[in-house]
Design a protein around this motif. Structure first.
Motif: not given
Length: 170
Positions: A2-8
């Motif tokens: 999973v891309a680490e820059d995905l919003p939480v």
């Protein structure tokens, strides 16, 4: 990965009141699920409660042996959820439930229609009938119930009907 820059995404916890299960759009499915869970509990409870007595009084099986026979389905049933987990996606929920229910009905009808005194056959029919009834009734009902309500209502709906289904022998 999973891309680490995905919003939480933070969601508020939604608390669904128990009475929401009886709103007009959910009432019929809630009533139907309650009936299914109650029937499953009655069948399982009847087997668990009365089978030792039936073995002893009707078939004159010694009490110790009767209790050993009653333990067999319990041991086998430990593996039923695993079996269903392996086959349910390929076979489909309806087909798996229909096969389990038909197998149970066939075994229990055979018991009634044959009046067998052959103890190994008797125990086999009861064991298969009981385990398949439990599989159709309990294992399949969990999946079906969860899919019968929207996501925010699943926990409430499943808790309500499963609670009814775990009612002690009636």
């Amino acid at each position: 990965p999973v891309a680490e820059d995905l919003p939480v995404v933070h969601r508020e916890k939604v608390r669904v009141p128990w009475l929401a299960l009886f709103k007009p759009e959910y009432r019929s499915r809630t009533i139907a699920l309650n009936i299914m869970w109650l029937c499953a509990a009655m069948v399982s409870g009847a087997f668990a409660s009365w089978l030792p007595t039936v073995y002893v009084n009707v078939y004159q099986i010694p009490q110790k042996t009767a209790l050993q026979y009653v333990a067999i389905p319990g041991v086998i049933y430990i593996f039923v959820p695993l079996l269903f987990a392996l086959i349910i996606d390929d076979a489909g929920r309806r087909r798996a439930a229909a096969v389990a229910a038909t197998l149970s009905l066939g075994c229990l009808l055979a018991l009634v229609l044959t009046s067998t005194r052959d103890i190994p056959l008797l125990v086999a029919l009861i064991t298969v009938g009981w385990v398949s009834a439990a599989a159709a009734g309990t294992v399949m009902l969990h999946a079906y119930t969860a899919e019968s309500y929207p996501t925010e209502m699943r926990a409430t709906g499943l808790a309500q009907v499963a609670g009814l289904g775990s009612t002690p022998s009636l």
